[in-house]
Write a protein that holds these residues in place. Sequence first.
Motif, PDB file in Angstrom:
ATOM      1  N   ALA A  25       0.839  -1.207   0.000  1.00  0.00           N
ATOM      2  CA  ALA A  25       0.000   0.000   0.000  1.00  0.00           C
ATOM      3  C   ALA A  25       0.869   1.252   0.000  1.00  0.00           C
ATOM      4  O   ALA A  25       0.591   2.215  -0.725  1.00  0.00           O
ATOM      5  CB  ALA A  25      -0.934  -0.017   1.210  1.00  0.00           C
ATOM      6  N   SER A  26       1.945   1.239   0.784  1.00  0.00           N
ATOM      7  CA  SER A  26       2.860   2.390   0.815  1.00  0.00           C
ATOM      8  C   SER A  26       3.488   2.615  -0.555  1.00  0.00           C
ATOM      9  O   SER A  26       3.599   3.752  -1.008  1.00  0.00           O
ATOM     10  CB  SER A  26       3.967   2.164   1.843  1.00  0.00           C
ATOM     11  OG  SER A  26       3.441   2.155   3.132  1.00  0.00           O
ATOM     12  N   LYS A  27       3.884   1.542  -1.207  1.00  0.00           N
ATOM     13  CA  LYS A  27       4.497   1.659  -2.544  1.00  0.00           C
ATOM     14  C   LYS A  27       3.497   2.210  -3.554  1.00  0.00           C
ATOM     15  O   LYS A  27       3.836   3.068  -4.364  1.00  0.00           O
ATOM     16  CB  LYS A  27       5.045   0.322  -3.005  1.00  0.00           C
ATOM     17  CG  LYS A  27       5.696   0.403  -4.372  1.00  0.00           C
ATOM     18  CD  LYS A  27       6.549  -0.780  -4.673  1.00  0.00           C
ATOM     19  CE  LYS A  27       7.195  -0.751  -6.035  1.00  0.00           C
ATOM     20  NZ  LYS A  27       7.309   0.494  -6.719  1.00  0.00           N
ATOM     21  N   ILE A  28       2.275   1.737  -3.494  1.00  0.00           N
ATOM     22  CA  ILE A  28       1.250   2.228  -4.431  1.00  0.00           C
ATOM     23  C   ILE A  28       1.001   3.714  -4.199  1.00  0.00           C
ATOM     24  O   ILE A  28       0.910   4.494  -5.155  1.00  0.00           O
ATOM     25  CB  ILE A  28      -0.048   1.401  -4.308  1.00  0.00           C
ATOM     26  CG1 ILE A  28       0.193   0.015  -4.918  1.00  0.00           C
ATOM     27  CG2 ILE A  28      -1.214   2.106  -4.986  1.00  0.00           C
ATOM     28  CD1 ILE A  28      -0.902  -0.981  -4.647  1.00  0.00           C
ATOM     29  N   ILE A  29       0.906   4.125  -2.949  1.00  0.00           N
ATOM     30  CA  ILE A  29       0.717   5.553  -2.669  1.00  0.00           C
ATOM     31  C   ILE A  29       1.905   6.351  -3.194  1.00  0.00           C
ATOM     32  O   ILE A  29       1.732   7.418  -3.783  1.00  0.00           O
ATOM     33  CB  ILE A  29       0.515   5.792  -1.157  1.00  0.00           C
ATOM     34  CG1 ILE A  29      -0.838   5.247  -0.719  1.00  0.00           C
ATOM     35  CG2 ILE A  29       0.615   7.279  -0.827  1.00  0.00           C
ATOM     36  CD1 ILE A  29      -1.058   5.257   0.783  1.00  0.00           C
TER      37      ILE A  29
END
Length: 191
Positions: A22-26
């Motif tokens: 999720a952090s990478k996608i954000i």
Amino acid sequence: MKAAINRPKEPETVKRSVVEAASKIIADKGLQGLTLDNVAQLAGVSKGGLQYHFSSKTALINGLFNDLMQRFSDDMADLMRLDTEPYGRATRAYLRACTAGSRDSEHVTYRALVVAILADRGLRERWNHFVNNDVPQEDLTGEEQDRMIMCRMAVDGLWLSDICGYQPLETERRERIINKLNAMTLKEKGV
């Protein structure tokens, strides 16, 4: 029909990989690019496996928020443990935790979470509670406490500037400012 893959259930490992995905996608697509399908695919888990830990996008954002608060708390505790000078210890730890060299991808994640905090009253209230009740403070009064609060507020501005990319500072100037803020946390002669 394919046979199900039997792999050991490691819920904390799955949860960690979901939060990291999720952090990478954000970081790559912003908060608007965050979908449960994208996160599940990047984390290498089924959507059901993701939803076992985070039932919705809101729950996932809350999970990222919890992760941020836990990492910050852990950083503060480590920094305070290493600091041998009691006076100003909590504020110095706050300064160091906020100004430690973060990766650009972390800045993007923090930026998205700051936007979420500003837009979501519940997250804002949780953040306020965390900063005011869970982040260690100095047990001082009067002008000594005022100085620590000024230091923390300046650090907040520096942190926000770092993650949002406004008023960029060259390395030497940034270090001078951090050193001046650090000096504010030390006991003045005669105090």
